[in-house]
Design a protein around this motif. Sequence first.
Motif, PDB file in Angstrom:
ATOM      1  N   ASP A  54       0.732  -1.276  -0.146  1.00 52.80           N
ATOM      2  CA  ASP A  54       0.080  -0.086  -0.314  1.00 52.80           C
ATOM      3  C   ASP A  54       0.796   1.372   0.539  1.00 52.80           C
ATOM      4  N   LEU A  55       0.326   1.830  -1.279  1.00 50.04           N
ATOM      5  CA  LEU A  55       1.225   3.669  -0.998  1.00 50.04           C
ATOM      6  C   LEU A  55       0.718   4.225  -1.611  1.00 50.04           C
ATOM      7  N   ASN A  56      -0.489   4.280  -1.046  1.00 52.04           N
ATOM      8  CA  ASN A  56      -1.567   5.309  -1.503  1.00 52.04           C
ATOM      9  C   ASN A  56      -0.942   6.600  -0.825  1.00 52.04           C
ATOM     10  N   SER A  57      -1.135   7.716  -2.257  1.00 52.36           N
ATOM     11  CA  SER A  57      -1.211   9.140  -1.590  1.00 52.36           C
ATOM     12  C   SER A  57       0.304   9.447  -0.787  1.00 52.36           C
ATOM     13  N   ILE A  58       1.395   8.930  -1.097  1.00 49.75           N
ATOM     14  CA  ILE A  58       2.414   9.386  -1.224  1.00 49.75           C
ATOM     15  C   ILE A  58       3.134  10.856  -2.251  1.00 49.75           C
ATOM     16  N   ARG A 101       1.134  -9.430  -4.813  1.00 47.13           N
ATOM     17  CA  ARG A 101      -0.593 -10.241  -5.152  1.00 47.13           C
ATOM     18  C   ARG A 101      -2.052  -9.086  -5.356  1.00 47.13           C
ATOM     19  N   THR A 102      -1.187  -8.197  -4.538  1.00 53.41           N
ATOM     20  CA  THR A 102      -2.004  -6.682  -4.492  1.00 53.41           C
ATOM     21  C   THR A 102      -1.069  -5.679  -4.237  1.00 53.41           C
ATOM     22  N   LEU A 103      -1.333  -4.250  -5.412  1.00 55.34           N
ATOM     23  CA  LEU A 103      -0.901  -3.044  -5.122  1.00 55.34           C
ATOM     24  C   LEU A 103      -1.426  -1.550  -5.449  1.00 55.34           C
ATOM     25  N   GLU A 104      -1.320  -1.718  -4.241  1.00 54.89           N
ATOM     26  CA  GLU A 104      -2.345   0.395  -3.930  1.00 54.89           C
ATOM     27  C   GLU A 104      -1.383   1.245  -4.559  1.00 54.89           C
ATOM     28  N   LEU A 105      -2.170   1.774  -5.446  1.00 52.95           N
ATOM     29  CA  LEU A 105      -1.288   3.026  -5.946  1.00 52.95           C
ATOM     30  C   LEU A 105      -2.288   4.106  -6.184  1.00 52.95           C
ATOM     31  N   CYS A 106      -3.121   4.341  -5.266  1.00 61.33           N
ATOM     32  CA  CYS A 106      -4.311   5.574  -5.419  1.00 61.33           C
ATOM     33  C   CYS A 106      -3.392   6.967  -4.957  1.00 61.33           C
ATOM     34  N   ARG A 116      -2.967  -9.929  -8.765  1.00 60.79           N
ATOM     35  CA  ARG A 116      -4.281 -10.529  -9.175  1.00 60.79           C
ATOM     36  C   ARG A 116      -4.467  -8.612  -8.381  1.00 60.79           C
ATOM     37  N   ILE A 117      -4.826  -7.829  -7.648  1.00 65.96           N
ATOM     38  CA  ILE A 117      -5.570  -6.711  -7.706  1.00 65.96           C
ATOM     39  C   ILE A 117      -5.111  -5.484  -7.841  1.00 65.96           C
ATOM     40  N   LEU A 118      -5.395  -4.297  -8.555  1.00 63.37           N
ATOM     41  CA  LEU A 118      -4.264  -3.569  -8.539  1.00 63.37           C
ATOM     42  C   LEU A 118      -5.825  -2.199  -8.253  1.00 63.37           C
ATOM     43  N   TRP A 119      -4.862  -1.345  -7.662  1.00 63.57           N
ATOM     44  CA  TRP A 119      -5.804  -0.320  -6.797  1.00 63.57           C
ATOM     45  C   TRP A 119      -5.321   1.081  -7.718  1.00 63.57           C
TER      46      TRP A 119
END
Length: 146
Positions: free
Chosen positions: A15-19, A39-44, A66-69
């Motif tokens: 989770d690297l959201n809002s950086i 498997r999951t990468l969060e880059l919002c 598997r999951i990309l945000w």
Amino acid sequence: MILTTAALRSLCSLDLNSIELGVTGLVSLLEGPDVSRLRTLELCGNDLGDEGCRVLASCPRLANLRILWLSSNHIGDGGAVAFAGSPNLESLFGLHLYNNAIADVGAQALADSTTLTRLRTVDLRHNQVGSASFALRRRFDSQSMW
């Protein structure tokens, strides 16, 4: 870069959201220690735009993702088209593109994709999708949102 220790190399979710990562930071992340286990990468909220989508779509090291945000990243049709044609993202089953600038061209490309065969959930809420929403409904399950 944040992923330099051996202990962090075995991450399966990141989770690297809002950086304020930006495209340059994204390239560094993908060139760093092995991201192939993710498997999951969060880059919002990282201002990645269509260029960032092209970088992600062209990265063979994301083949197990598997999951990309990617919500709130100023992504337009070009980014969605890049994902739709990417053989590197064939394992994706969730693609979250909430609050971007994707319109019918990008939505139709996702609906017609022959490479994203495992994709089941697409979140295109708060984009600019119009008539292509019908194609999305035919292709994706009830968990998808547009």
